[in-house]
Design an enzyme around this catalytic site. Structure first.
Site, PDB file in Angstrom:
ATOM      1  N   ASP A  53       5.797  48.897  28.190  1.00 63.17           N
ATOM      2  CA  ASP A  53       6.073  47.579  28.444  1.00 63.17           C
ATOM      3  C   ASP A  53       7.447  47.232  28.316  1.00 63.17           C
ATOM      4  O   ASP A  53       7.969  46.086  28.520  1.00 63.17           O
ATOM      5  CB  ASP A  53       5.385  46.399  27.525  1.00 63.17           C
ATOM      6  CG  ASP A  53       5.658  46.682  26.070  1.00 63.17           C
ATOM      7  OD1 ASP A  53       6.538  47.700  25.671  1.00 63.17           O
ATOM      8  OD2 ASP A  53       5.159  45.858  25.300  1.00 63.17           O
ATOM      9  N   LYS A 110      45.796  33.752  40.909  1.00 60.98           N
ATOM     10  CA  LYS A 110      44.442  33.967  41.406  1.00 60.98           C
ATOM     11  C   LYS A 110      43.577  32.748  41.198  1.00 60.98           C
ATOM     12  O   LYS A 110      43.746  31.872  40.370  1.00 60.98           O
ATOM     13  CB  LYS A 110      43.706  35.202  40.837  1.00 60.98           C
ATOM     14  CG  LYS A 110      42.394  35.520  41.258  1.00 60.98           C
ATOM     15  CD  LYS A 110      41.710  36.526  40.396  1.00 60.98           C
ATOM     16  CE  LYS A 110      41.009  35.991  39.298  1.00 60.98           C
ATOM     17  NZ  LYS A 110      40.124  37.334  38.523  1.00 60.98           N
ATOM     18  N   ASP A 160      44.229  45.815  34.072  1.00 61.14           N
ATOM     19  CA  ASP A 160      43.224  44.667  33.904  1.00 61.14           C
ATOM     20  C   ASP A 160      42.273  45.126  32.924  1.00 61.14           C
ATOM     21  O   ASP A 160      42.309  46.429  32.806  1.00 61.14           O
ATOM     22  CB  ASP A 160      42.604  44.084  35.293  1.00 61.14           C
ATOM     23  CG  ASP A 160      42.030  42.617  35.047  1.00 61.14           C
ATOM     24  OD1 ASP A 160      42.106  42.116  34.026  1.00 61.14           O
ATOM     25  OD2 ASP A 160      41.548  42.439  36.278  1.00 61.14           O
ATOM     26  N   ASP A 182      34.908  44.482  38.160  1.00 64.36           N
ATOM     27  CA  ASP A 182      33.319  44.374  38.158  1.00 64.36           C
ATOM     28  C   ASP A 182      32.927  44.583  39.884  1.00 64.36           C
ATOM     29  O   ASP A 182      32.703  45.621  40.125  1.00 64.36           O
ATOM     30  CB  ASP A 182      33.118  43.117  37.647  1.00 64.36           C
ATOM     31  CG  ASP A 182      31.447  42.716  37.680  1.00 64.36           C
ATOM     32  OD1 ASP A 182      30.702  43.348  38.283  1.00 64.36           O
ATOM     33  OD2 ASP A 182      31.066  41.366  37.023  1.00 64.36           O
ATOM     34  N   SER A 183      33.038  43.497  40.339  1.00 67.55           N
ATOM     35  CA  SER A 183      32.758  43.634  41.989  1.00 67.55           C
ATOM     36  C   SER A 183      33.758  44.304  42.593  1.00 67.55           C
ATOM     37  O   SER A 183      33.811  44.881  43.518  1.00 67.55           O
ATOM     38  CB  SER A 183      32.511  42.379  42.504  1.00 67.55           C
ATOM     39  OG  SER A 183      33.721  41.622  42.549  1.00 67.55           O
ATOM     40  N   GLY A 184      34.760  44.364  42.163  1.00 66.10           N
ATOM     41  CA  GLY A 184      36.157  44.770  42.666  1.00 66.10           C
ATOM     42  C   GLY A 184      37.181  43.984  43.313  1.00 66.10           C
ATOM     43  O   GLY A 184      38.091  44.070  44.008  1.00 66.10           O
ATOM     44  N   THR A 207      38.756  41.218  42.784  1.00 60.36           N
ATOM     45  CA  THR A 207      40.115  40.714  42.184  1.00 60.36           C
ATOM     46  C   THR A 207      41.201  41.745  42.509  1.00 60.36           C
ATOM     47  O   THR A 207      42.242  41.515  42.986  1.00 60.36           O
ATOM     48  CB  THR A 207      39.924  40.434  40.530  1.00 60.36           C
ATOM     49  OG1 THR A 207      38.991  39.468  40.497  1.00 60.36           O
ATOM     50  CG2 THR A 207      41.268  40.163  40.020  1.00 60.36           C
TER      51      THR A 207
HETATM   52  C1  R5P Z   1      38.628  38.248  34.639  1.00 63.01           C
HETATM   53  O1  R5P Z   1      39.353  37.438  34.088  1.00 63.01           O
HETATM   54  C2  R5P Z   1      38.734  39.802  34.587  1.00 63.01           C
HETATM   55  O2  R5P Z   1      39.913  40.104  33.580  1.00 63.01           O
HETATM   56  C3  R5P Z   1      38.419  40.540  35.647  1.00 63.01           C
HETATM   57  O3  R5P Z   1      39.704  40.458  36.753  1.00 63.01           O
HETATM   58  C4  R5P Z   1      37.389  40.082  36.390  1.00 63.01           C
HETATM   59  O4  R5P Z   1      36.264  40.207  35.641  1.00 63.01           O
HETATM   60  C5  R5P Z   1      37.235  40.972  37.496  1.00 63.01           C
HETATM   61  O5  R5P Z   1      36.021  41.052  38.321  1.00 63.01           O
HETATM   62  P1  R5P Z   1      35.869  41.278  39.901  1.00 63.01           P
HETATM   63  O6  R5P Z   1      36.036  42.727  39.997  1.00 63.01           O
HETATM   64  O7  R5P Z   1      34.434  41.036  40.186  1.00 63.01           O
HETATM   65  O8  R5P Z   1      36.590  40.712  40.696  1.00 63.01           O
END
Ligand code: R5P
Length: 310
Positions: A34, A190, A216, A220-222, A224
């Site tokens: 589970d 930004k 940085d 995450d998604s790339g 930024t």
């Molecule tokens: C935001 O403050 C973090 O430092 C990263 O810039 C952010 O989490 C990146 O996220 P993503 O790649 O989705 O834009």
């Protein structure tokens, strides 16, 4: 001192244990049908100082729960003290109320870890330094800047470098790197029109005819980084290199990076991305294991951890 590895990043745990010349604690960590987690420690750890290594990366909730159960099992097995080594601390981006009725998830996770029985935390490049204050136990927040600076000095033969912060929140980290490698500083203004979307408003500083290094904590998604690279190129930058500590790389991020104008993305292994970045020649990994092993050794010997960054 003993080391226990959770299942979120066993490669990194193995590397750290190799550096420390220690065997990982013999454990049995499995999932019931589970999805519930079962943890069993198969050796005596009574009176030992134990370091549990577990990144709370995706699946974050499962990995957090596994960490809590590991800590609980160690406490009930009479470990002398338990250090939660969390190379990537998930939920760190939710460190304040962003709207009137929202949760401060980073605080909830901190409470859970402390209440499970951890006596110390070791982590890397916490998204917000003030999360240390969410704990009433010592937190050692390790920095990657010196490691990145050493890499740049050794491998980059290019001139005209400018370090670029992808947002205002990252200026301190970027200035740290710029100082170490004797480069100029630029800042991207930004904006996030909605969660998960980012927009470059302005570039503060001179990037025309320069090679840019963006630094940085998280990709995450790339979005930024890819937007930042587009804007820097439009403003006349030659090549753009990117250094990131925690490569979350959700969804199609790795593919988007491959197709982007990024010259090279250098990440660490706080999160195991070996499958996601296979055959992606734009992404290179530097291991965080030597830094983590040295910090663990210093904590165990009660010597200075901050000296590592001087
Ligand atoms: C935001 O403050 C973090 O430092 C990263 O810039 C952010 O989490 C990146 O996220 P993503 O790649 O989705 O834009």
């Amino acid at each position: 001192m003993k080391i226990l590895s959770g299942t979120s990043n066993p490669r990194l745990s193995k590397e750290i244990s190799k550096k420390l010349k220690l065997k990982l604690i013999n454990t049995n960590i499995k999932r019931f049908a589970d999805g519930e987690i079962y943890i069993e420690i198969n050796e005596n750890i009574r009176g030992n100082s134990v370091f549990v290594i577990q990144s709370t990366s995706t699946p974050a909730n499962d990995n957090i729960m596994e960490l809590l159960l590991c800590i609980d099992a160690l406490r009930r097995s009479s470990a002398k003290n338990i250090t939660a080594v969390i190379p990537y601390f998930g939920y760190a981006r939710q460190d304040r109320k962003v709207a009137p009725r929202t949760s401060i998830s980073a605080k909830v996770v901190s409470n859970l870890i402390t209440n499970a029985g951890a006596s110390r935390i070791v982590t890397v490049d916490l998204h917000a330094g003030q999360i240390q204050g969410f704990f009433d136990i010592p937190v050692d927040n390790l920095f990657t800047t010196p490691m990145f600076a050493r890499y740049i000095k050794k491998k980059f033969k290019i001139k005209n470098l400018v370090c670029v912060s992808p947002d205002v929140g990252g200026v301190q980290r970027t200035r740290g790197l710029a100082t170490k490698i004797k480069a100029d500083l630029a800042i991207i203004d930004k904006r996030r029109p909605e969660p998960g979307k980012s927009q470059v408003m302005n570039i503060i500083g001179d990037v025309k005819g320069k090679n840019c290094i963006i630094v940085d904590d998280i990709i995450d998604s790339g979005g930024t980084i890819i937007n930042a690279v587009e804007a820097l190129k439009k403003a006349g930058a030659i090549d753009v290199y990117v250094f990131i500590t925690h490569a979350v790389l959700s969804g199609e991020a790795a593919e988007k990076i491959k197709k982007s104008k990024i010259k090279k993305l250098i990440i660490t292994d706080t999160i195991d991305n070996s499958l996601k970045i296979k055959n992606n020649s734009k992404i290179e990994v530097i291991s965080i294991a030597p830094l983590m092993a040295e910090a663990i050794s210093r904590i165990s010997n009660s010597t200075s951890v901050s000296d590592l960054f001087n």
